[in-house]
Write an enzyme that holds these catalytic residues in place. Structure first.
Site, PDB file in Angstrom:
ATOM      1  N   GLY A 226      -3.710  -7.958 -14.446  1.00 48.42           N
ATOM      2  CA  GLY A 226      -4.449  -7.748 -12.909  1.00 48.42           C
ATOM      3  C   GLY A 226      -5.001  -6.905 -12.621  1.00 48.42           C
TER       4      GLY A 226
ATOM      5  CG  LEU B 246      -4.316   7.694  -2.887  1.00 43.40           C
ATOM      6  CD1 LEU B 246      -3.910   7.940  -3.702  1.00 43.40           C
ATOM      7  CD2 LEU B 246      -2.843   8.067  -1.888  1.00 43.40           C
TER       8      LEU B 246
ATOM      9  CG  ASP C 102     -14.294   2.454 -11.312  1.00 44.67           C
ATOM     10  OD1 ASP C 102     -14.439   2.345 -10.010  1.00 44.67           O
ATOM     11  OD2 ASP C 102     -12.288   2.966 -11.100  1.00 44.67           O
TER      12      ASP C 102
ATOM     13  CE  LYS D  71     -12.653   4.612  -7.956  1.00 44.08           C
ATOM     14  NZ  LYS D  71     -11.628   3.628  -8.076  1.00 44.08           N
TER      15      LYS D  71
ATOM     16  CD  GLU E   1      -9.941   8.760   2.269  1.00 45.52           C
ATOM     17  OE1 GLU E   1     -10.191   9.327   1.789  1.00 45.52           O
ATOM     18  OE2 GLU E   1      -9.567   9.671   3.052  1.00 45.52           O
TER      19      GLU E   1
ATOM     20  CB  THR F 215     -19.783  -7.498  -0.413  1.00 45.13           C
ATOM     21  OG1 THR F 215     -20.566  -6.503  -0.083  1.00 45.13           O
ATOM     22  CG2 THR F 215     -19.182  -7.994   0.779  1.00 45.13           C
TER      23      THR F 215
END
Lengths: 359, 359
Positions: free
Chosen positions: B202, B145, B216, B220, B138, B86
């Site tokens: 998409g 990656l 986003d 990261k 990961e 999720t």
């Protein structure tokens, strides 16, 4: 807790020892060191060797006996790893006996993984158990770059690796990145001049022909191929030798370098032809999983926009093409040198440590 | 042997289930599935669920109860992993309770690793033991990656990571690779046009502003930073929002896309300025370990020769600069999509399987 023995205390072995001591990872305890002449084993309780152990090794009066080393490690209840930092065929031939004694192996030595297929398969079958012993050799290809671990993960998770293509040799990388560039600024250097500088910088083997003949790249191609299920052998791989034919038989590297300028025009012409097409010369290794016979070590051209064309310094670059990564997964960076090679070995040791961690 | 529970059977969860069944890895047995409404637990002997389990889940009459799921897994003598597929904050908040129950966690869900530092530190301290439980994530950065595993290896082996810099968003990658290029062939596309196509393909969130606002990428950056010991938080990171200010408050994504052309000139001007200097626009994440305050998600320019400038499609590219890799270790490839995300999860599951392998 893992007992670690380092076989071969040259540049890489010494750097590994330094890295291990610096991190204070007490789970990996170095209990034995050897070079080609002397051996130093910690006492019977396997006390870790101090960071000054290299000096102690030089003063040791024990002659190196790898069978004695293996017996010493196997006698402990603590799992052990032998780190083979040599490039010896003879040491590689001992791996099966070490694995049978329950010793894991971590190594940058390419011999066992690119040589005789029978030895290779024996090693694989002896290291196929979930509770060990284990074999890791990340540093045999691209030094510390995560190339083999990534290939292994792709295969184990069911991806289909279609192709592995790359600049696997730091020496070839340096030579052709400098010789063949579409950057028109500055004067073009002669091929012989670049090879001579590469040797002076310590980027080549003592005899640069041992790099230029492509065998180092071929070994790495064989290793990567076998890992993805393509059983390549050095004797059947196509390997292009960049050394001009008349210079392959001259006896010394000095004579080779002295006479290399006679062939500068040949290389300049190849370079000019490539440049005319907007391309550069590169020496690459290729594993072609769909057409294994097309695998090999090759002297080829790439268009300017290709990632291999803009490589710098002595970097390696490896492109892995798979079903899940149809446009390629690329790994690039320093692929030679003691620091990054020792890093790859150390990372492998952590894998072993993790896998016996619960014990 | 490891029992596996998949929480969240969307695109990624379903792909993972398919990959697991395809490889016939009998050591990883899927014994539980849930989506937001229903739950399917294998019988009391933890028989693996068949490849048709997704259909069975749809027909299940059990309502999802994650506490019941955890109790079911913890009752087995076989070690278990919960795979959180999720993107839920509420599920992430359960990790400490799962770890306390001895359950390992593998997940592409960024929330626990980029949100509240207290939750993060609690998770790390509960997963700090050699014999488990384990936490791997990961796929939270660059999907499959090998970015986080490489960072982790570098840190654990004593390297000093100086900087992590990259194009971490497939969406941002696609948009700026297409919008800002020094390739003069073909007509320049308008910014609004490219964003609209990206949405149709998409590649964006339902509302493209959720990509363009940089959050986003910021998540990261926080994840990579924390892994190398820089405790970054979303509230203190510099995050550049590419959404033009007047469009940040419009209520629907439809209205946003309809009005975006009003700002095409603004983006075209930025692009022209960059091109004049031989540069391109890119949206990157940066972890600066030496000057943590310089870390962030940034809209910046790179010269044509930089590896970030020649990126194609929706690839991610991450450059790790360390003491041992002063010129950078670069990892590039598809960093979004169900197949590669599930691959990253599967590779993490193999790590867990290896670490409990002897049991």
């Amino acid at each position: 807790m893992v007992n670690v023995a380092i076989v071969g205390l040259g540049l890489v072995g010494s750097e590994l020892l330094a890295q291990l001591h610096k991190t204070k990872n007490h789970a990996l305890r170095v209990v034995a060191l050897t070079n080609s002449r002397r051996m130093l084993l910690s006492d019977a309780s396997y006390t870790p060797l101090a960071s000054t152990a290299a000096t102690a090794l030089a003063a040791s009066e024990s002659a190196t006996s790898l069978s004695e080393l293996a017996a010493y490690l196997a006698a402990s209840l603590v799992p052990a790893v032998v780190v083979d930092c040599t490039s010896s065929d003879a040491v590689a031939a001992l791996y099966p006996s070490w694995l049978r004694a329950g010793l894991s192996i971590v190594t940058p030595n390419k011999k066992a993984f690119s040589g005789d297929l029978e030895l290779y398969n024996e090693i694989r079958s002896l290291a196929a158990f979930a509770n060990g012993p284990f074999v890791y050799h990340e540093s045999t290809v691209g030094a510390g770059l995560p190339v083999l671990s990534t290939l292994s993960d792709l295969v184990k998770t069911g991806d289909k690796v279609v192709k592995v293509e790359g600049i696997f040799s730091g020496t070839m990388s340096y030579i052709f990145n400098n010789f063949s560039t579409l950057n028109t600024a500055g004067e073009k250097k002669r091929f012989s001049e670049i090879v001579t500088v590469a040797k002076e910088l310590g980027y080549t083997e003592p005899d640069p022909r041992d790099d230029l003949n492509g065998m180092d790249v071929a070994r790495k191609v064989a290793i990567a191929g076998r890992l993805i299920g393509v059983p390549l052998t050095l004797s059947t791989l196509t390997v292009e030798n960049v050394v001009p034919a008349p210079l392959r038989t001259v006896s010394t590297s000095h004579e080779f370098l002295t006479r290399l300028p006679e062939h500068d025009e040949h290389f300049a012409a190849l370079n000019a032809q490539a440049a005319k097409a907007g391309e550069v010369l590169r020496y690459v290794g290729v594993v072609d999983a769909l057409e294994p016979a097309h695998s090999g070590a090759k002297f080829v051209r790439y268009p300017a926009a290709h990632p291999f064309a803009s490589l710098q310094g002595s970097d390696n670059i490896i492109k892995i093409t798979t079903e899940r990564f149809p446009n390629g997964l690329i790994i690039q960076g320093a692929g030679a040198g003691a620091a990054v090679t020792a890093f790859g070995i150390f990372a492998d040791l952590l894998r072993v440590q993790e896998r016996v961690g619960g014990l």
